[in-house]
Scaffold this motif. Structure first.
Motif, short mmCIF file in Angstrom:
data_model
loop_
_atom_site.label_atom_id
_atom_site.label_comp_id
_atom_site.label_asym_id
_atom_site.label_seq_id
_atom_site.Cartn_x
_atom_site.Cartn_y
_atom_site.Cartn_z
N SER A 182 67.76 47.57 43.50
CA SER A 182 66.35 47.90 43.60
C SER A 182 65.89 47.72 45.04
O SER A 182 65.93 46.61 45.58
N TRP A 183 65.49 48.82 45.67
CA TRP A 183 64.94 48.74 47.03
C TRP A 183 63.45 48.50 46.92
O TRP A 183 62.73 49.33 46.40
N LEU A 184 62.97 47.37 47.42
CA LEU A 184 61.58 47.01 47.24
C LEU A 184 60.68 47.94 48.05
O LEU A 184 61.01 48.32 49.18
N GLY A 185 59.56 48.30 47.46
CA GLY A 185 58.61 49.16 48.14
C GLY A 185 59.10 50.58 48.33
O GLY A 185 58.50 51.35 49.08
N GLY A 186 60.19 50.95 47.64
CA GLY A 186 60.67 52.32 47.73
C GLY A 186 61.35 52.68 49.05
O GLY A 186 61.48 53.85 49.38
N TRP A 187 61.76 51.66 49.84
CA TRP A 187 62.43 51.96 51.11
C TRP A 187 63.91 52.22 50.85
O TRP A 187 64.77 51.47 51.28
N THR A 188 64.19 53.31 50.15
CA THR A 188 65.58 53.60 49.80
C THR A 188 66.33 54.08 51.04
O THR A 188 65.73 54.62 51.96
N PRO A 189 67.65 53.86 51.06
CA PRO A 189 68.41 54.26 52.25
C PRO A 189 68.54 55.78 52.34
O PRO A 189 68.63 56.46 51.32
N SER A 190 68.54 56.28 53.57
CA SER A 190 68.88 57.70 53.73
C SER A 190 70.06 57.76 54.68
O SER A 190 70.07 57.10 55.72
N LYS A 191 71.04 58.51 54.31
CA LYS A 191 72.31 58.64 55.05
C LYS A 191 72.95 57.28 55.32
O LYS A 191 73.42 57.01 56.43
N GLY A 192 72.91 56.39 54.34
CA GLY A 192 73.59 55.11 54.50
C GLY A 192 72.88 54.11 55.38
O GLY A 192 73.40 53.06 55.69
N GLU A 193 71.64 54.40 55.81
CA GLU A 193 70.90 53.46 56.63
C GLU A 193 69.58 53.16 55.93
O GLU A 193 68.97 54.04 55.32
N SER A 194 69.14 51.90 56.01
CA SER A 194 67.84 51.58 55.44
C SER A 194 67.22 50.42 56.19
O SER A 194 67.91 49.57 56.71
N VAL A 195 65.90 50.41 56.26
CA VAL A 195 65.21 49.27 56.85
C VAL A 195 64.59 48.41 55.77
O VAL A 195 63.89 47.45 56.06
N GLY A 196 64.83 48.74 54.49
CA GLY A 196 64.17 48.03 53.39
C GLY A 196 64.89 46.74 53.02
O GLY A 196 65.90 46.37 53.59
N ILE A 197 64.29 46.07 52.04
CA ILE A 197 64.87 44.85 51.50
C ILE A 197 65.36 45.16 50.09
O ILE A 197 64.68 45.85 49.34
N VAL A 198 66.53 44.65 49.75
CA VAL A 198 67.15 45.08 48.50
C VAL A 198 67.43 43.91 47.58
O VAL A 198 67.71 42.78 48.03
N LEU A 199 67.26 44.16 46.29
CA LEU A 199 67.72 43.21 45.27
C LEU A 199 68.90 43.86 44.56
O LEU A 199 68.84 45.04 44.22
N VAL A 200 69.97 43.10 44.36
CA VAL A 200 71.16 43.65 43.72
C VAL A 200 71.57 42.72 42.58
O VAL A 200 71.61 41.50 42.77
N ALA A 201 71.84 43.30 41.43
CA ALA A 201 72.34 42.48 40.33
C ALA A 201 73.67 43.03 39.86
O ALA A 201 73.74 44.19 39.46
N ASP A 202 74.73 42.24 39.97
CA ASP A 202 75.90 42.56 39.18
C ASP A 202 75.94 41.51 38.07
O ASP A 202 75.04 40.67 37.97
N ARG A 203 76.99 41.55 37.24
CA ARG A 203 76.91 40.68 36.07
C ARG A 203 76.96 39.21 36.40
O ARG A 203 76.38 38.40 35.68
N LEU A 204 77.62 38.83 37.49
CA LEU A 204 77.62 37.40 37.83
C LEU A 204 76.25 36.97 38.31
O LEU A 204 75.76 35.91 37.94
N GLY A 205 75.61 37.81 39.14
CA GLY A 205 74.28 37.47 39.64
C GLY A 205 73.26 37.42 38.52
O GLY A 205 72.52 36.44 38.36
N SER A 206 73.21 38.49 37.70
CA SER A 206 72.21 38.51 36.64
C SER A 206 72.56 37.48 35.57
O SER A 206 71.66 36.91 34.95
N GLY A 207 73.86 37.22 35.38
CA GLY A 207 74.25 36.20 34.41
C GLY A 207 73.78 34.82 34.84
O GLY A 207 73.28 34.04 34.03
N LEU A 208 73.91 34.53 36.13
CA LEU A 208 73.46 33.24 36.64
C LEU A 208 71.94 33.13 36.52
O LEU A 208 71.41 32.07 36.14
#
Lengths: 611, 114
Positions: free
Chosen positions: A63-89
């Motif tokens: 989830s890129w906060l504020g909709g700052w999604t990356p374009s061409k592999g670059e982004s200035v946004g802040i990201v939240l990432v959940a894989d199963r270990l992260g969301s499980g914890l």
């Protein structure tokens, strides 16, 4: 129904906003409404994270906060990432917070007034910090969430200001952890200077394009100082027993059950996403260093655990030694070790939180958590005693508890390369489980002679504690018995339900796939590789679990019956007493150890890295 | 002399840590913690510094004029906020300690050891 991407910020926002509402409205609401509101908010966050866990499946939610999604592999946004270990914890955090909220319905029976919403508000703020730390994909945000959970934890630890000890413990905790966090920030600054990035995935990708040099090693050590201190890895562990012995019991359940484990998670996450590539730190160096730290922590924690008579402090040292085992499991840098550790953490959280909750009942009824002072006092509470013994056996790794399964898988993960590896696991879990069983036997059955006083030895008794419930009634409130029971059941289910093990095994395969993480965050496709490790019960695993449980029971029985012989007194004098003297309770000493630890880590990693 | 600010930052950190180790007064110790923290400000601002550049406020700047890195300034600001919170909380704990137990000397707190 919110989309998967919205669930990530929601998991942090729900407790954060709830905390604000409770802090503001708490002074006007009656006690019942505050408790109800807190429970609803905690349950809502748990539902949100359970949904996230279910939806993440075998992939990652980004989830890129504020909709700052990356374009061409670059982004200035802040990201939240959940894989199963992260969301499980994060789910584990939410579950424990809900358990703690239910447990403290009758705890802190304070007259309602200006401050009546403070405690639940702090709990929810704590939850927001921990969930944010587990879900963030940005190194600087990790620092901010780290400090958020830190500050709330200091405040919660020093919540009871009537006694000097909680203030003392909170100050030590606060100063040591904040100093470590500033070291982490220095490391983050160095990484930014090198790469111009702050996202974990972007940092890793960018480091690989630069060469490896002293700055990277320096940044690695500095960044990891924060998580390692939070995880209470020796020689950074001194703050933990001081804080855990004095924090209110519901807070101890969270600190020991999951906050400390987040330090290990942070270490693993930062290593795998940022430093595991060709521009990072070489695998053998990290493996050796973390393994040495882990095994050292496990052994020191076990020795100190056995020496304690304050039951809360005993449990705190047992947490330290288990953290050592978790770090060793992660340090194998293999999916098997990680999967075993994940199961172990889940099982341990249930057992340890249950044990703290039961200790809270003792504190409530007798105003003491001293093993010697309570000798034989709690004979009239058989249910409590049985639950306590079950908790001790779970710590010792009795099958089919989740702790036993996690321990067995982590032990097998070294694949006979390290022949002593299972031995450490068995020894440590037997000693810590044995210490809990010894306390159970003494307190609940009055077995053995009353232990003699040992003047002249540095020790923390558990007497003269303030009961945390005002005007203790003769009857134990139902939630205070039901919650530890449910937590123990949860610990059992982690080991019994094969689905939990399977998904955690898959999660750890995903966790160490660095290109997969970068690809998911920056949105390019990467083929997934590797088969997940198997996480079922094996006959050798069951056998090893029984061995450590039997050893724990034997150790407890011997300790209760026998008085100390001359030989062991000599050994105690030469080896154990100096170690106990190191835990001096003095802030200056602990900061000194922190500096020494950083220097040792820097030297060790520099010596092992080829330029 | 590009390395000079980094050395200064390291020196400030060491001074702060030394102060924490030898301090016999908790108020002073918290001050030392703040000193150690200021090393992060120096480091962050030094990283973003560009010779001859100005503040990154584009309202009245011609396009293409050099500016210092705004990201580290945002980090430093966040860092200030975090530091203020921590310092305030720790000082509040010391005030309670002084009020109720009459000491600010860490060596007199001997309730927790072994």
């Amino acid at each position: 129904m919110p989309g998967t991407e919205a669930l990530l910020p929601l998991a942090v926002a729900v407790p954060l906003l709830g905390a604000v509402v409770l802090a503001l409205a708490g002074r006007w609401l009656p006690r019942l409404a505050i408790d109800g509101l807190t429970t609803v908010l905690a349950a809502a966050d748990m539902m949100c994270l359970a949904l996230l866990w279910a939806r993440t499946g075998d992939g990652r939610a980004v989830s890129w906060l504020g909709g700052w999604t990356p374009s061409k592999g670059e982004s200035v946004g802040i990201v939240l990432v959940a894989d199963r270990l992260g969301s499980g914890l994060a789910l584990l955090v939410a579950t424990l917070v809900l358990a703690v909220v239910a447990y403290s319905w009758r705890y802190f029976d304070e007259p309602s007034g200006e401050k009546s919403g403070t405690f639940p508000a702090l709990l929810l703020l704590f939850e927001a910090g921990m969930c944010g730390f587990a879900l963030t994909g940005d190194l600087f945000n990790a620092f901010v969430f780290f400090e958020l959970m830190g500050v709330v934890a200091y405040a919660l630890t020093g919540y009871r200001i009537e006694d000097p000890r909680p203030l003392h413990g909170a100050l030590t905790f606060g100063i040591v952890n904040s100093l470590a966090a500033y070291c982490s920030l220095l490391g983050i600054g160095l990484l930014y200077a090198r790469t111009g990035e702050l996202g974990l995935a972007q940092l890793g990708r960018s480091l690989d394009n630069h060469g490896r040099d002293a700055l990277v090693v320096c940044a690695f050590v500095l960044v990891l100082t924060g998580p390692l201190v939070k995880a209470a890895v020796a020689p950074f562990h001194f703050w933990l027993p001081d804080a855990h012995a004095v924090a209110p019991t519901p807070v101890c359940m969270l600190l020991s059950g999951v906050m400390v484990e987040l330090g290990v998670y942070g270490t693993a996450r930062i290593y795998w996403t940022v430093f595991a590539g060709p521009g990072g730190i070489p695998q053998p160096a990290v493996r050796t260093t973390l393994l040495a730290l882990g095994v050292g922590t496990a052994l020191i924690g076990a020795v100190m655990c056995w020496q304690q008579r304050n039951i809360k402090r005993l449990l705190a040292f047992s947490t330290i030694s288990h953290i050592g085992l978790f770090l060793s499991g992660v340090a194998l840098l293999a999916p098997e070790g990680l999967a075993g550790t994940a199961l172990y953490v889940a099982g341990h959280a249930g057992a340890k939180a249950a044990l703290f909750a039961l200790t809270g009942v003792l504190l409530d009824r007798y105003g003491s958590v001293d093993e010697h002072g309570l000798h034989g006092q709690a004979r009239d509470l058989p249910v409590l005693g049985v639950l306590f013994a079950l908790g001790g056996l779970a710590l010792a790794g009795l099958p089919p508890f989740g702790t036993g399964l996690g321990k067995a898988i982590a032990e097998n993960a070294s694949e006979h390369e390290l022949w002593w590896f299972p031995g450490v696991f068995i020894l440590v879990s037997a000693v810590t489980g044995g210490a809990v069983l010894r306390a159970t036997l003494r307190v609940f059955t009055g077995a053995g002679p009353s232990p003699s006083e040992r003047p002249g030895e540095p020790e923390t008794t558990g007497e003269g504690e303030e009961p945390e419930i005002q005007g203790p009634s003769r009857k134990i409130p139902l939630p205070m018995l039901a919650v530890p029971g449910v937590l123990l059941l949860g610990s059992l289910l982690v080991g019994v339900l094969p689905a939990v093990g399977r998904s955690l095994a898959d999660a750890s395969r995903l966790f160490i796939s660095r290109p997969g993480y970068t690809g998911a965050v920056l949105r390019f496709a990467v083929p997934s590789a590797q088969t997940p490790p198997s996480t079922g019960w094996t006959s050798s695993g069951v056998l090893l679990g029984f061995v450590s449980s039997v050893l724990a029971v034997a150790a407890a029985l011997t300790a209760v019956r026998a008085s100390r012989g001359r030989r062991s007194a000599q050994l105690n004098h030469r080896l154990v007493l100096p170690l106990r003297r190191l835990h001096s309770g003095l802030l200056g000493d602990y900061v000194c150890w922190l500096a020494v630890g950083i220097a040792v880590l820097l030297t060790a990693l520099t010596a092992q890295t080829r330029w | 002399m590009a390395i000079f600010p980094f050395l200064v930052s390291g020196w400030i950190l060491l001074v702060g840590v030394f102060g924490l180790v030898v301090s016999r007064d908790l108020i002073q110790a918290i001050g030392c913690l703040s000193v150690a923290q200021s090393s992060t400000y120096v480091l962050l601002l030094a990283i973003g510094y560009r010779r001859g550049a100005t503040a990154p406020v584009y309202a009245d700047l011609p396009v293409g004029s050099p500016v210092v890195d705004p990201v580290v300034q945002a980090l430093a600001l966040t860092d200030v906020v975090v530091g203020a919170t921590v310092t305030a909380l720790l000082l509040a704990l010391v005030i309670q300690l002084r009020k109720r137990h009459g000491t600010v000397d860490p060596e007199q707190l001997t309730g927790l050891r072994g």
